[in-house]
Design a protein around this motif. Structure first.
Motif, mmCIF file in Angstrom:
data_model
loop_
_atom_site.group_PDB
_atom_site.id
_atom_site.type_symbol
_atom_site.label_atom_id
_atom_site.label_comp_id
_atom_site.label_asym_id
_atom_site.label_seq_id
_atom_site.Cartn_x
_atom_site.Cartn_y
_atom_site.Cartn_z
ATOM 1 N N SER A 107 0.715 -1.155 0.207
ATOM 2 C CA SER A 107 0.056 -0.184 -0.159
ATOM 3 C C SER A 107 0.732 1.159 0.049
ATOM 4 C CB SER A 107 -0.963 -0.135 1.185
ATOM 5 O OG SER A 107 -2.193 1.033 1.062
ATOM 6 N N MET A 108 0.776 2.179 0.998
ATOM 7 C CA MET A 108 1.526 3.250 1.004
ATOM 8 C C MET A 108 2.962 2.913 1.187
ATOM 9 S SD MET A 108 1.865 6.184 3.984
ATOM 10 C CE MET A 108 2.745 5.303 5.011
ATOM 11 N N GLY A 109 3.390 1.911 1.758
ATOM 12 C CA GLY A 109 4.687 1.012 1.934
ATOM 13 C C GLY A 109 5.256 0.918 0.367
ATOM 14 N N GLY A 110 4.505 0.595 -0.338
ATOM 15 C CA GLY A 110 4.751 0.400 -1.790
ATOM 16 C C GLY A 110 5.356 1.693 -2.322
ATOM 17 N N GLN A 111 4.781 2.786 -1.982
ATOM 18 C CA GLN A 111 5.368 4.096 -2.411
ATOM 19 C C GLN A 111 6.519 4.359 -1.775
ATOM 20 O OE1 GLN A 111 1.934 6.580 -0.824
ATOM 21 N NE2 GLN A 111 1.654 7.280 -3.404
ATOM 22 N N ILE A 112 6.721 4.004 -0.666
ATOM 23 C CA ILE A 112 7.907 3.872 0.074
ATOM 24 C C ILE A 112 9.022 3.248 -0.632
ATOM 25 C CG2 ILE A 112 9.310 3.969 2.193
ATOM 26 C CD1 ILE A 112 6.514 4.586 3.589
ATOM 27 N N ALA A 113 8.815 2.199 -0.992
ATOM 28 C CA ALA A 113 9.799 1.149 -1.442
ATOM 29 C C ALA A 113 10.127 1.814 -2.847
ATOM 30 C CB ALA A 113 9.047 -0.271 -1.347
ATOM 31 N N GLN A 114 9.130 2.034 -3.566
ATOM 32 C CA GLN A 114 9.440 2.552 -4.917
ATOM 33 C C GLN A 114 10.477 3.849 -4.770
ATOM 34 O OE1 GLN A 114 6.044 3.145 -7.786
ATOM 35 N NE2 GLN A 114 4.828 2.623 -6.195
ATOM 36 N N GLN A 115 10.276 4.793 -3.840
ATOM 37 C CA GLN A 115 11.134 5.938 -3.842
ATOM 38 C C GLN A 115 12.538 5.613 -3.346
ATOM 39 O OE1 GLN A 115 10.873 9.701 -0.976
ATOM 40 N NE2 GLN A 115 9.233 9.710 -2.513
ATOM 41 N N ILE A 116 12.783 4.483 -2.561
ATOM 42 C CA ILE A 116 13.957 3.919 -2.096
ATOM 43 C C ILE A 116 14.656 3.240 -3.311
ATOM 44 C CG2 ILE A 116 15.259 2.242 -0.688
ATOM 45 C CD1 ILE A 116 12.801 2.542 1.315
ATOM 46 N N ALA A 117 13.920 2.538 -4.051
ATOM 47 C CA ALA A 117 14.352 1.645 -5.214
ATOM 48 C C ALA A 117 14.950 2.777 -6.128
ATOM 49 C CB ALA A 117 13.313 0.962 -5.666
ATOM 50 N N ALA A 118 14.079 3.954 -6.319
ATOM 51 C CA ALA A 118 14.368 4.721 -7.340
ATOM 52 C C ALA A 118 15.564 5.572 -7.080
ATOM 53 C CB ALA A 118 13.349 5.813 -7.652
ATOM 54 N N ASN A 125 18.100 -5.246 -4.965
ATOM 55 C CA ASN A 125 18.243 -5.732 -6.235
ATOM 56 C C ASN A 125 16.993 -6.445 -6.479
ATOM 57 O OD1 ASN A 125 17.868 -7.780 -3.929
ATOM 58 N ND2 ASN A 125 19.856 -8.030 -3.453
ATOM 59 N N ALA A 126 15.749 -6.200 -5.581
ATOM 60 C CA ALA A 126 14.530 -6.662 -6.104
ATOM 61 C C ALA A 126 13.310 -5.820 -5.416
ATOM 62 C CB ALA A 126 14.150 -8.296 -6.076
ATOM 63 N N LEU A 127 12.206 -5.875 -6.186
ATOM 64 C CA LEU A 127 11.172 -4.983 -5.344
ATOM 65 C C LEU A 127 9.870 -5.673 -5.560
ATOM 66 C CD1 LEU A 127 10.223 -2.194 -4.499
ATOM 67 C CD2 LEU A 127 10.217 -1.347 -6.971
ATOM 68 N N ALA A 128 9.255 -5.842 -4.680
ATOM 69 C CA ALA A 128 7.931 -6.417 -4.685
ATOM 70 C C ALA A 128 6.825 -5.690 -4.141
ATOM 71 C CB ALA A 128 7.824 -7.932 -3.984
ATOM 72 N N LEU A 129 5.777 -5.191 -4.919
ATOM 73 C CA LEU A 129 4.795 -4.387 -4.250
ATOM 74 C C LEU A 129 3.322 -4.870 -4.384
ATOM 75 C CD1 LEU A 129 5.895 -1.475 -6.686
ATOM 76 C CD2 LEU A 129 6.608 -1.849 -4.619
ATOM 77 N N LEU A 130 2.821 -4.933 -3.048
ATOM 78 C CA LEU A 130 1.700 -5.522 -2.773
ATOM 79 C C LEU A 130 0.499 -4.487 -2.627
ATOM 80 C CD1 LEU A 130 2.633 -7.781 0.358
ATOM 81 C CD2 LEU A 130 3.172 -8.188 -2.103
ATOM 82 N N ASN A 131 -0.232 -4.571 -3.597
ATOM 83 C CA ASN A 131 -1.453 -3.467 -3.708
ATOM 84 C C ASN A 131 -0.841 -2.146 -3.380
ATOM 85 O OD1 ASN A 131 -3.320 -5.499 -4.415
ATOM 86 N ND2 ASN A 131 -4.005 -5.941 -2.341
ATOM 87 N N SER A 132 0.144 -1.716 -3.977
ATOM 88 C CA SER A 132 0.883 -0.620 -4.023
ATOM 89 C C SER A 132 0.045 0.671 -4.465
ATOM 90 C CB SER A 132 2.278 -0.590 -4.594
ATOM 91 O OG SER A 132 2.897 0.667 -4.379
ATOM 92 N N ILE A 204 10.685 10.267 -10.985
ATOM 93 C CA ILE A 204 11.886 9.289 -10.750
ATOM 94 C C ILE A 204 11.595 7.811 -11.019
ATOM 95 C CG2 ILE A 204 12.850 11.199 -9.173
ATOM 96 C CD1 ILE A 204 12.253 9.358 -6.733
ATOM 97 N N ILE A 205 10.609 7.586 -11.074
ATOM 98 C CA ILE A 205 10.329 6.009 -11.251
ATOM 99 C C ILE A 205 10.990 5.404 -12.268
ATOM 100 C CG2 ILE A 205 8.504 4.431 -11.607
ATOM 101 C CD1 ILE A 205 8.469 5.515 -8.752
ATOM 102 N N GLY A 206 11.121 6.102 -13.363
ATOM 103 C CA GLY A 206 12.218 5.461 -14.389
ATOM 104 C C GLY A 206 13.644 5.034 -14.028
ATOM 105 N N ASN A 207 14.104 5.511 -12.562
ATOM 106 C CA ASN A 207 15.415 5.229 -12.222
ATOM 107 C C ASN A 207 15.330 3.911 -11.637
ATOM 108 O OD1 ASN A 207 16.315 7.871 -12.835
ATOM 109 N ND2 ASN A 207 15.733 8.813 -10.959
ATOM 110 N N ILE A 208 14.240 3.206 -11.544
ATOM 111 C CA ILE A 208 14.106 1.819 -10.931
ATOM 112 C C ILE A 208 14.729 0.742 -11.712
ATOM 113 C CG2 ILE A 208 12.725 0.127 -10.009
ATOM 114 C CD1 ILE A 208 10.958 2.305 -9.051
ATOM 115 N N HIS A 209 15.789 0.227 -11.434
ATOM 116 C CA HIS A 209 16.409 -0.620 -12.182
ATOM 117 C C HIS A 209 16.082 -2.246 -11.538
ATOM 118 C CE1 HIS A 209 18.462 2.467 -14.225
ATOM 119 N NE2 HIS A 209 19.248 2.896 -13.166
ATOM 120 N N ALA A 210 15.621 -2.385 -10.374
ATOM 121 C CA ALA A 210 15.520 -3.708 -10.176
ATOM 122 C C ALA A 210 14.302 -4.603 -10.777
ATOM 123 C CB ALA A 210 15.080 -3.601 -8.535
ATOM 124 N N PRO A 211 14.628 -5.749 -10.729
ATOM 125 C CA PRO A 211 13.196 -6.479 -11.257
ATOM 126 C C PRO A 211 11.923 -6.216 -10.213
ATOM 127 C CG PRO A 211 15.211 -7.989 -11.286
ATOM 128 C CD PRO A 211 15.719 -6.587 -10.501
#
Length: 269
Positions: A107-118, A125-132, A204-211
């Motif tokens: 959820s909101m944690g998916g946004q936080i995870a995306q920001q970190i990954a970007a 090295n990997a990003l899993a988003l649950l109902n983000s 900045i989402i285009g900066n995410i390189h992780a699967p």
């Protein structure tokens, strides 16, 4: 596929002090040199992953922070932004001396995870988003805004929110979520609501390189078609998996199935 349960002795707790002197509590589960950080969402703490953890592999070290304002972490009067939470999660990771790691965000944690990954693309090295929630946010109608934003301390309001969001929630799980939600500070609930509805970092989402794996369920707020357009399409190397049945909290409503999906995606990366 075999899963291995946790014993109480395998849980370790710790506290990280951030650069603004806020104590962020975390728990560690499992043992191993592979690290996965589980980032919770709005109106809950890291406790929201407690049903999931017994189904996850113990040869991985799972890091479960309580974001500021929740759980055993400090509850400052303000400062509940997505960027601040992302910085806090990185403080925990750095405090533990972890180099590369995977992220699971709900959820909101998916946004936080995306920001970190970007912003830390060489370390994730990997990003899993649950109902983000997407990076662009998701504004709600005025009636829903009033219900959600002012739900702190109201068991009635929080019950209504959870009943709208979930499809297969047991009475026991509902009681646990409500107990967790009741401990979240009012400032955290209000400011985090403003943060996740606004988003604001889609550039900045285009900066995410992780699967990236996006898990969609039968969530009435974030259905698969919406997540495909708003979350999967903007992220390079992202794909969607649909888990039919549960609503917004798959880690609570269908923990075994959710763990199997995460295991298949994360293990070995």
């Amino acid at each position: 596929m075999a899963y291995f349960g946790y014993h109480v002795k395998e849980e370790r707790m710790g506290v990280c002090v951030t650069d603004d002197q806020v104590q962020v509590a975390y728990k560690l589960f499992g043992q191993g040199e592979r690290y996965v950080v589980l980032v919770h969402g709005w109106m809950v703490s890291g406790e929201v992953f407690s049903s999931l953890l017994p189904y996850l592999r113990t040869e991985v070290t799972w890091i479960v922070p309580d974001l500021r304002g929740t759980g055993d972490s400090d509850k400052p009067k303000s400062g509940y932004t997505l960027a601040r939470h992302a910085k806090d999660v990185m403080s925990v990771v750095d405090h533990l001396g972890v180099g590369n790691f995977a992220l699971v965000g709900h959820s909101m944690g998916g946004q936080i995870a995306q920001q970190i990954a970007a912003t830390h693309s060489t370390r994730v090295n990997a990003l899993a988003l649950l109902n983000s929630v997407p990076a662009s946010g998701i504004p709600l109608p005025e009636e829903a805004t009033q219900l959600f934003r002012h739900s702190a301390g109201s068991k009635e309001s929080q019950t209504a929110i959870l009943n709208m969001a979930c499809k297969t929630l047991t009475d026991e799980a509902l009681a646990s979520l409500l107990a967790d939600a009741g401990s979240i500070s009012g400032a955290c609930i209000e400011e985090n609501f403003d943060a996740w509805t606004a988003g604001g970092f889609a550039d900045i989402i285009g900066n995410i390189h992780a699967p990236t794996l996006v898990l969609a369920t039968d969530d009435p707020f974030l259905p698969p078609d919406f997540l495909t357009q708003a979350v999967v399409d903007p992220i390079p190397n992202a794909s969607l998996v649909h888990l039919p049945g549960p609503g917004h909290y798959p880690q609570v409503e269908a923990p075994a199935q959710t763990a199997a999906i995460l295991d298949a995606f994360l293990i070995g990366r």
